[in-house]
Design a protein around this motif. Structure first.
Motif, mmCIF file in Angstrom:
data_model
loop_
_atom_site.group_PDB
_atom_site.id
_atom_site.type_symbol
_atom_site.label_atom_id
_atom_site.label_comp_id
_atom_site.label_asym_id
_atom_site.label_seq_id
_atom_site.Cartn_x
_atom_site.Cartn_y
_atom_site.Cartn_z
ATOM 1 N N LYS A 1 0.839 -1.197 0.000
ATOM 2 C CA LYS A 1 0.000 0.000 0.000
ATOM 3 C C LYS A 1 0.876 1.250 0.000
ATOM 4 N N PHE A 2 0.546 2.204 -0.875
ATOM 5 C CA PHE A 2 1.252 3.471 -0.892
ATOM 6 C C PHE A 2 0.724 4.358 0.230
ATOM 7 N N PRO A 3 1.599 5.133 0.862
ATOM 8 C CA PRO A 3 1.115 6.026 1.927
ATOM 9 C C PRO A 3 0.157 7.068 1.371
ATOM 10 N N GLU A 4 -0.913 7.348 2.102
ATOM 11 C CA GLU A 4 -1.914 8.288 1.639
ATOM 12 C C GLU A 4 -1.377 9.705 1.712
ATOM 13 N N ASP A 5 -1.691 10.484 0.672
ATOM 14 C CA ASP A 5 -1.317 11.893 0.641
ATOM 15 C C ASP A 5 -2.304 12.659 1.502
ATOM 16 N N PRO A 6 -1.826 13.324 2.576
ATOM 17 C CA PRO A 6 -2.779 14.034 3.447
ATOM 18 C C PRO A 6 -3.543 15.123 2.730
ATOM 19 N N SER A 7 -2.969 15.696 1.657
ATOM 20 C CA SER A 7 -3.679 16.743 0.927
ATOM 21 C C SER A 7 -4.915 16.206 0.208
ATOM 22 N N GLU A 8 -4.969 14.880 0.007
ATOM 23 C CA GLU A 8 -6.116 14.279 -0.671
ATOM 24 C C GLU A 8 -7.253 13.957 0.294
ATOM 25 N N THR A 9 -6.956 13.905 1.594
ATOM 26 C CA THR A 9 -7.962 13.463 2.555
ATOM 27 C C THR A 9 -8.248 14.477 3.651
ATOM 28 N N ASP A 10 -7.249 15.299 3.975
ATOM 29 C CA ASP A 10 -7.382 16.212 5.119
ATOM 30 C C ASP A 10 -7.994 17.534 4.659
ATOM 31 N N PHE A 11 -9.332 17.575 4.564
ATOM 32 C CA PHE A 11 -10.035 18.785 4.165
ATOM 33 C C PHE A 11 -10.604 19.472 5.400
ATOM 34 N N PRO A 12 -10.434 20.788 5.514
ATOM 35 C CA PRO A 12 -10.952 21.488 6.699
ATOM 36 C C PRO A 12 -12.473 21.541 6.695
ATOM 37 N N PRO B 1 0.630 34.746 -4.462
ATOM 38 C CA PRO B 1 1.695 35.714 -4.776
ATOM 39 C C PRO B 1 3.005 35.003 -5.120
ATOM 40 N N LEU B 2 3.770 35.591 -6.028
ATOM 41 C CA LEU B 2 5.018 34.979 -6.483
ATOM 42 C C LEU B 2 6.250 35.601 -5.863
ATOM 43 N N LYS B 3 6.102 36.659 -5.070
ATOM 44 C CA LYS B 3 7.281 37.401 -4.617
ATOM 45 C C LYS B 3 8.146 36.603 -3.650
ATOM 46 N N ASN B 4 7.590 35.648 -2.931
ATOM 47 C CA ASN B 4 8.374 34.869 -1.969
ATOM 48 C C ASN B 4 8.724 33.479 -2.490
ATOM 49 N N GLU B 5 8.492 33.231 -3.790
ATOM 50 C CA GLU B 5 8.726 31.903 -4.352
ATOM 51 C C GLU B 5 10.077 31.840 -5.064
ATOM 52 N N THR B 6 10.701 30.657 -5.006
ATOM 53 C CA THR B 6 11.943 30.399 -5.736
ATOM 54 C C THR B 6 11.601 29.633 -7.006
ATOM 55 N N LEU B 7 11.664 30.313 -8.141
ATOM 56 C CA LEU B 7 11.236 29.724 -9.413
ATOM 57 C C LEU B 7 12.444 29.516 -10.308
ATOM 58 N N THR B 8 12.673 28.268 -10.731
ATOM 59 C CA THR B 8 13.754 27.931 -11.641
ATOM 60 C C THR B 8 13.235 27.034 -12.743
ATOM 61 N N ASP B 9 14.122 26.720 -13.707
ATOM 62 C CA ASP B 9 13.707 25.884 -14.836
ATOM 63 C C ASP B 9 13.462 24.445 -14.434
ATOM 64 N N ASP B 10 14.239 23.949 -13.450
ATOM 65 C CA ASP B 10 14.167 22.517 -13.115
ATOM 66 C C ASP B 10 13.316 22.222 -11.892
ATOM 67 N N SER B 11 12.782 23.249 -11.239
ATOM 68 C CA SER B 11 11.940 23.000 -10.057
ATOM 69 C C SER B 11 10.477 23.064 -10.452
ATOM 70 N N LYS B 12 9.782 21.969 -10.233
ATOM 71 C CA LYS B 12 8.367 21.902 -10.594
ATOM 72 C C LYS B 12 7.622 21.221 -9.454
ATOM 73 N N THR B 13 7.571 21.889 -8.322
ATOM 74 C CA THR B 13 6.925 21.335 -7.145
ATOM 75 C C THR B 13 5.414 21.508 -7.251
ATOM 76 N N VAL B 14 4.685 20.450 -6.896
ATOM 77 C CA VAL B 14 3.228 20.519 -6.905
ATOM 78 C C VAL B 14 2.755 21.296 -5.675
ATOM 79 N N ILE B 15 1.890 22.287 -5.905
ATOM 80 C CA ILE B 15 1.372 23.150 -4.852
ATOM 81 C C ILE B 15 -0.139 22.973 -4.788
ATOM 82 N N TRP B 16 -0.679 22.989 -3.560
ATOM 83 C CA TRP B 16 -2.140 22.933 -3.425
ATOM 84 C C TRP B 16 -2.591 24.042 -2.486
ATOM 85 N N ARG B 17 -3.790 24.562 -2.784
ATOM 86 C CA ARG B 17 -4.393 25.603 -1.975
ATOM 87 C C ARG B 17 -5.900 25.363 -1.897
ATOM 88 N N ASP B 18 -6.484 25.700 -0.743
ATOM 89 C CA ASP B 18 -7.938 25.601 -0.585
ATOM 90 C C ASP B 18 -8.616 26.789 -1.255
#
Length: 415
Positions: free
Chosen positions: A129-140, A246-263
């Protein structure tokens, strides 16, 4: 001469005796290697169940080989209590009373493996079993949905790549839902990119990519805005929620493609007040005696000059007994009626001063000639100075120490 003769005779006799003893010992050793014990009666097998009943627990343990020549047969603990049957060749196998044996949890010893304690071919599904992603189940509580996306920036071509991945747990006004997403790069609110419409689903999977052309200088002054809409049968669009990033506090590069989630948020779905609204968070740390203000964003501002060069900022002032103590201000945002700030300010305030202290947040616009114009103001504080939502926000901050309390407030125009 006689003595010499006697000595030689005695020496010869002793040598002959020594040779005889050596020969006898060698002969005995060779006989032991070649000897074997013949079995007089055939081997009789005893059921394992009877063996366990007749033997004490100490007898089932391996014995010292120096005391006995027999090799003990030990039944693994996991097989105790099983039924056994005899075959034609007198071998014993376990009766197929169960379709399979569930392996015991915990480490497997080499003894159990050699003794056949586990049936070959048995699979424990818990191990795969793969560990569950809390972002998929933990909804406020009260959630209206959650959006997943990723961003990266190409320095050479000055392109911002936005990947819209999915939305989950939408709350549409009707039973069916056909959602799509509009993506803005603020402060430009006139142009947007739109995803495809997904039919009859509350959990749309988009997997679409979008490109915004933006210079590296303007990148960190920009803000991504996602608006999630629902299309009804009459082709009308209903706003379900939005995400401001907002993008002002983000580190954006060509090789970084981190998945972000927001409510998704619904606070700003209401129409703005006459002079606009401002959203900010309050927090008080009673241990450090520190009052924290997070200026998030404003909406529906009435700018005197709506060109791209018009800049708007927020001034935060701490007052005590209506006397000025200290003030701080955000960076100016150019050409937007709905600026996003996300800036944090802290003030020193003793707990005894909370009954007489107030916070004033003023939204100001820079105009030509180094002049400023007040677009609106809101004051939060204790009962002595405020009422309504402003008083409720202040009291909630005091009742929840060290916790950020976020709210929208209507701006009041004053000179």
């Amino acid at each position: 001469q006689v003595i010499a003769v006697l000595g030689g005779v005695i020496g010869g006799i002793l040598l002959f005796v020594l040779i005889g003893i050596t020969a006898y010992l060698l002969y005995k050793k060779l006989c032991l290697f070649s000897s074997y014990e013949e079995l007089i009666s055939p081997i009789t097998t005893t059921p394992a169940k009877a063996l366990l009943q007749n033997q004490s627990p100490s007898e089932t343990q391996p014995k010292d080989t120096s005391r006995s020549r027999s090799v003990p047969f030990i039944i693994p603990p996991t097989l105790h209590g099983r039924d056994w049957i005899n075959l034609m060749n007198e071998e014993q196998v376990q009766q197929d009373s169960e379709p399979y044996m569930i392996p015991q949890s915990g480490p497997r010893s080499s003894f159990h493996s050699l003794a056949g304690a586990y049936v070959v071919g048995t699979i424990n599904p818990e191990l795969y079993k793969f560990p569950e992603d809390p972002s998929e189940t933990d909804f406020p509580e009260g959630s209206i949905g959650r959006l997943w996306f990723s961003i990266e920036y190409e320095q050479e071509s000055e392109r911002l790549l936005v990947s819209l991945i999915k939305v989950r747990k939408l709350q549409p006004p009707a039973d069916s839902c056909s959602p799509f997403v509009k993506i803005y790069l603020l402060p430009d609110e006139r142009r947007y990119l739109q995803s495809k419409t997904k039919r009859k689903t509350l959990n749309p999977q988009f997997d679409e990519s979008f490109v915004f052309q933006v210079s590296s200088k303007m990148l960190f002054q920009s803000t991504l805005k996602f608006l999630v809409y629902h299309v009804d049968k009459q082709k009308k669009h209903h706003l379900l929620g939005q995400v401001i990033f907002p993008l002002k506090n983000e580190t954006l590069t060509d090789d970084s493609k981190t998945v972000i989630w927001r409510d998704l948020e619904k606070d700003s779905l209401e129409a703005p007040s006459e002079h606009g609204d401002i959203q900010f968070s309050l927090s008080y740390n009673d241990y450090l005696g520190r009052l924290t203000v997070v200026v998030l964003r404003a909406k529906g501002l009435k700018l005197q000059d709506e060109s791209q060069t018009a800049s708007v900022y927020v001034k935060v002032s701490l007052m005590n007994h209506n006397k000025f103590v200290k003030s701080k201000k955000t960076a100016a945002v150019l050409g937007s009626l709905n600026p996003v700030y996300n800036e944090t300010f802290s003030f020193k305030a003793d707990q005894t001063e909370l009954d007489t202290a107030t916070l004033s947040l003023s939204v100001l616009q820079n105009i030509e000639g180094d002049k400023t114009r007040l677009l609106g103001r809101v004051v939060v504080g204790p009962f002595m100075y405020t009422r309504g939502k402003e008083l409720e926000h202040w009291n909630e901050m005091i009742s929840k120490p060290k916790e950020l309390v976020k709210r929208w407030h209507a701006l009041c125009h004053s000179i």
